[in-house]
Each structure stands twice: as structure tokens, then as C-alpha cells.
Scaffold this active site. Structure first.
Site, mmCIF file in Angstrom:
data_model
loop_
_atom_site.group_PDB
_atom_site.id
_atom_site.type_symbol
_atom_site.label_atom_id
_atom_site.label_comp_id
_atom_site.label_asym_id
_atom_site.label_seq_id
_atom_site.Cartn_x
_atom_site.Cartn_y
_atom_site.Cartn_z
ATOM 1 N N LYS A 39 61.088 25.059 49.096
ATOM 2 C CA LYS A 39 61.421 24.112 47.891
ATOM 3 C C LYS A 39 61.921 24.577 46.903
ATOM 4 O O LYS A 39 62.423 25.468 46.572
ATOM 5 C CB LYS A 39 59.524 24.448 47.011
ATOM 6 C CG LYS A 39 58.538 23.860 47.648
ATOM 7 C CD LYS A 39 57.360 24.513 46.898
ATOM 8 C CE LYS A 39 57.760 26.384 46.397
ATOM 9 N NZ LYS A 39 55.939 26.375 45.625
ATOM 10 N N THR A 75 56.994 22.591 33.596
ATOM 11 C CA THR A 75 56.102 22.659 34.648
ATOM 12 C C THR A 75 55.584 23.825 35.424
ATOM 13 O O THR A 75 55.598 24.551 36.395
ATOM 14 C CB THR A 75 57.864 23.334 35.247
ATOM 15 O OG1 THR A 75 58.217 24.314 34.492
ATOM 16 C CG2 THR A 75 59.021 22.243 35.382
ATOM 17 N N THR A 104 53.798 24.218 39.084
ATOM 18 C CA THR A 104 54.883 22.982 39.868
ATOM 19 C C THR A 104 54.230 23.101 41.396
ATOM 20 O O THR A 104 53.663 22.661 42.052
ATOM 21 C CB THR A 104 56.211 22.428 40.089
ATOM 22 O OG1 THR A 104 56.846 23.919 39.744
ATOM 23 C CG2 THR A 104 56.126 22.458 38.697
ATOM 24 N N GLY A 105 54.673 24.293 42.311
ATOM 25 C CA GLY A 105 54.258 24.811 43.472
ATOM 26 C C GLY A 105 53.542 25.266 43.439
ATOM 27 O O GLY A 105 52.555 24.517 44.702
ATOM 28 N N CYS A 106 51.767 25.169 43.082
ATOM 29 C CA CYS A 106 51.115 25.743 43.289
ATOM 30 C C CYS A 106 50.280 23.781 43.365
ATOM 31 O O CYS A 106 49.251 23.371 44.135
ATOM 32 C CB CYS A 106 49.401 25.751 41.670
ATOM 33 S SG CYS A 106 51.238 27.523 41.428
HETATM 34 N N1 LIG Z 1 62.545 19.407 36.885
HETATM 35 C C1 LIG Z 1 61.380 18.998 38.124
HETATM 36 N N2 LIG Z 1 61.575 17.750 38.107
HETATM 37 C C2 LIG Z 1 61.272 17.294 39.292
HETATM 38 N N3 LIG Z 1 60.259 18.090 40.556
HETATM 39 C C3 LIG Z 1 60.658 19.427 39.725
HETATM 40 C C4 LIG Z 1 61.542 19.468 38.709
HETATM 41 N N4 LIG Z 1 60.774 21.595 38.773
HETATM 42 C C5 LIG Z 1 60.115 21.168 40.005
HETATM 43 N N5 LIG Z 1 60.502 19.882 40.838
HETATM 44 C C6 LIG Z 1 59.527 20.813 41.925
HETATM 45 O O1 LIG Z 1 58.217 21.195 41.480
HETATM 46 C C7 LIG Z 1 58.425 21.277 43.399
HETATM 47 C C8 LIG Z 1 57.848 23.691 43.272
HETATM 48 O O2 LIG Z 1 58.865 22.949 42.467
HETATM 49 P P1 LIG Z 1 59.661 25.044 42.742
HETATM 50 O O3 LIG Z 1 60.314 25.514 40.977
HETATM 51 O O4 LIG Z 1 60.674 24.957 43.784
HETATM 52 O O5 LIG Z 1 58.920 25.839 42.893
HETATM 53 P P2 LIG Z 1 57.371 26.742 42.399
HETATM 54 O O6 LIG Z 1 56.976 25.506 41.554
HETATM 55 O O7 LIG Z 1 56.787 27.001 43.462
HETATM 56 O O8 LIG Z 1 58.536 27.649 41.627
HETATM 57 C C9 LIG Z 1 59.571 21.860 44.466
HETATM 58 O O9 LIG Z 1 58.713 20.090 45.270
HETATM 59 C C10 LIG Z 1 60.518 21.029 43.657
HETATM 60 O O10 LIG Z 1 61.029 20.233 43.919
HETATM 61 C C1 LIG Z 2 47.306 32.479 39.438
HETATM 62 C C2 LIG Z 2 48.749 31.815 39.049
HETATM 63 N N1 LIG Z 2 49.017 31.741 40.448
HETATM 64 C C3 LIG Z 2 50.826 30.814 40.326
HETATM 65 C C4 LIG Z 2 51.689 31.274 39.412
HETATM 66 C C5 LIG Z 2 53.162 30.577 39.133
HETATM 67 O O1 LIG Z 2 52.664 29.688 38.785
HETATM 68 P P1 LIG Z 2 54.752 29.286 37.361
HETATM 69 O O2 LIG Z 2 55.263 30.076 38.493
HETATM 70 O O3 LIG Z 2 54.321 27.691 37.752
HETATM 71 O O4 LIG Z 2 54.674 30.557 36.606
HETATM 72 C C6 LIG Z 2 50.840 31.765 38.811
HETATM 73 N N2 LIG Z 2 51.303 31.379 36.410
HETATM 74 N N3 LIG Z 2 49.864 32.287 38.089
#
Ligand SMILES: Nc1ncnc2c1ncn2[C@@H]1O[C@H](COP(=O)(O)OP(=O)(O)O)[C@@H](O)[C@H]1O
Ligand SMILES: Cc1ncc(COP(=O)(O)O)c(N)n1
Length: 234
Positions: free
Chosen positions: A141, A173, A176-178
Site C-alpha cells: 500500500k 485517515t 485506512t489500512g485496517c
Molecule cells: N488520503 C488518502 N486518500 C485516498 N486514499 C488513501 C489516503 N490515505 C491512504 N489511502 C489509501 O488507504 C490505504 C491504506 O493506506 P496506507 O497509508 O498505505 O496504509 P496504512 O493505513 O496501513 O498505514 C491504501 O489503499 C491507500 O492508497
Molecule cells: C489497534 C490498532 N490497530 C491498528 C492501528 C493502525 O492504524 P493507524 O495506522 O491509522 O494508526 C491502530 N492505531 N490501532
């Protein structure tokens, strides 16, 4: 259904405390839901430490036909560690071989392969390396890379596909990944292919970010209740 792997005290600003679930209690939770209700997919997120990783692996190993989305959660947005550094080997060694797909963000992919990732070419190379570590498929991602266009790279069965979309200008955000991993698991549970599950999950995630309620002083939560009819197929 959920088995709680850890309690966190957190809000939109940061994570202020973590209490890990005792491994045998985690095992009991997983058995309670699987023995009674069953599941059509698994998704794991924050796991905390190697003991809980072992429990999850032991409990789901018998369900090899059930899709498993492994989100290798390591660090929260605010910087708090959600996986002990010494548990990464266990994640790679015992959980990754069970996963249908693993969904690292950029820092997690960097930790898995031990190399920096600065652009899309690096993401593809990192994805290949994660597959070489034993993953069936990987979704790298790209939300942590700079730029107005965000790219996620899926590598499955040796085939690479880049999914791109404009970055939504927002600070909301949280998770988002979760959210993406859970949505992929949901679509896999409904029998869709991995490629289509990722595309649908990205469309759902986008709608959930766009309609985020705007809570808190930091990175606020998404709108997980966004109506499915509002989602255009990605
Ligand atoms: N500001 C944003 N606008 C649109 N999509 C986003 C945005 N931020 C994150 N995403 C999407 O959310 C998903 C997870 O984002 P990412 O930041 O790479 O991982 P994580 O949330 O696990 O740190 C990916 O599909 C990414 O493209
Ligand atoms: C229990 C748990 N799982 C995952 C995340 C990561 O999410 P983020 O990257 O948005 O802080 C979090 N903050 N808490």
C-alpha cells in the site's frame, strides 16, 4: 466476529497505552467464535507479540480453505509500536505461509525486506521480495509515499497490478489500512477473486474516507457505515 488481541487506549491523536491479551485467553476467544458460528474469512491486524502470533497460527491452521488477510500491523500513525520488533520473524515464519494475501504499508514492507522504498518501482520489487519470503500474494500500500496520486501494488500468481487514485486531501485517515484489509476479507468471504476483492475494497475505503465524520483533533475515524450504493466500482 472479533477476537481481541490487545486493548489499546487511543484516540485520533495517538496511542497512550497497550495491554496485550494473555495468549490462552486469545485462544479461547477464537475457539468460541469458530466452534459455534464459523467464518468465511479471517483478517488479522495488531497482534502485539510472538506468543499471540503463535496462537492465531495454531487456531486457524486447520481452516486452509478459508481466505486469510494478514495485515502486518507494526506501528500506529502516531508512532506507537503495535508489534514487538522481535515478533516480526514469527509473523513471517508462522503466519505469512497461511495468508491468502499480506497487506503491508510502506514502513511495514521496508521492515519485512530490510530495504528503503521510495517509489513505485521499489514497491513492485518489495512485493516480489515479500512473495519470495513465502507470501502467496502481497498488496503493498502506497499511502505513505508523497504525491497527489496514490498507488497500491498487488502481486498475485506472479502477476503485478497497480491500482491508482488521487489522494484525498484529509487528515481523517485513522485505520485506512485496517479498513482496507477488512473489506478485502469481506469480499473474499463472498467468493470474489483477490483482484476484484482489492478493487471493491479500495472503492469502499475511498467512500469511507470521503464521508469521514471529522471527529477529533488528529487523524479521525472513517465512515464505516457508508452506504454501499454510494460506492462506484474501482
Ligand atoms: N488520503 C488518502 N486518500 C485516498 N486514499 C488513501 C489516503 N490515505 C491512504 N489511502 C489509501 O488507504 C490505504 C491504506 O493506506 P496506507 O497509508 O498505505 O496504509 P496504512 O493505513 O496501513 O498505514 C491504501 O489503499 C491507500 O492508497
Ligand atoms: C489497534 C490498532 N490497530 C491498528 C492501528 C493502525 O492504524 P493507524 O495506522 O491509522 O494508526 C491502530 N492505531 N490501532
Amino acid at each position: 466476529m472479533t477476537a481481541i488481541t490487545a486493548l489499546t487506549a487511543q484516540n485520533t491523536v495517538g496511542v497512550f497505552g497497550v495491554v496485550e491479551t494473555p495468549p490462552e485467553f486469545l485462544r479461547t476467544q477464537i475457539r468460541c467464535v469458530l466452534d459455534d458460528i464459523g467464518t468465511d474469512a479471517f483478517k488479522s491486524g495488531m497482534l502485539g507479540g510472538a506468543d499471540n502470533i503463535a496462537v492465531v497460527a495454531e487456531e486457524i491452521a486447520a481452516y486452509r480453505t478459508v481466505p486469510f488477510v494478514l495485515d502486518p500491523v507494526m506501528i500506529a500513525k502516531g508512532g506507537a509500536a503495535l508489534l514487538h520488533d522481535n515478533a516480526v520473524d514469527a509473523l513471517i515464519g508462522v503466519l505469512m505461509p497461511l495468508a491468502t494475501v499480506i497487506t503491508p504499508n510502506i514502513p511495514e514492507a521496508e521492515r519485512l525486506i530490510g530495504r528503503r522504498i521510495v517509489d513505485e518501482r521499489d514497491m513492485v520489487e518489495a512485493g516480489r521480495q515479500v512473495c519470495a519470503l513465502g507470501a502467496s500474494a502481497v498488496l503493498v500500500k502506497g499511502g505513505h509515499l508523497p504525491g497527489t496520486i496514490l498507488t497500491d501494488v498487488l502481486i498475485a500468481d506472479g502477476v503485478e497490478e497497480a491500482f491508482t487514485a488521487p489522494r484525498i486531501e484529509t487528515r481523517h485517515t485513522h485505520g485506512t489500512g485496517c479498513t482496507l484489509a477488512s473489506a478485502i476479507a469481506t469480499r473474499l468471504a463472498q467468493g470474489r477473486s483477490l483482484r476484484d476483492a482489492v478493487a471493491d475494497a479500495r472503492a469502499y475505503l475511498r467512500a469511507a474516507i470521503e464521508s469521514a465524520p471529522g471527529y477529533g483533533a488528529g487523524a479521525g475515524p472513517l465512515n464505516h457505515g457508508v452506504a454501499i450504493t454510494e460506492i462506484a466500482r474501482g
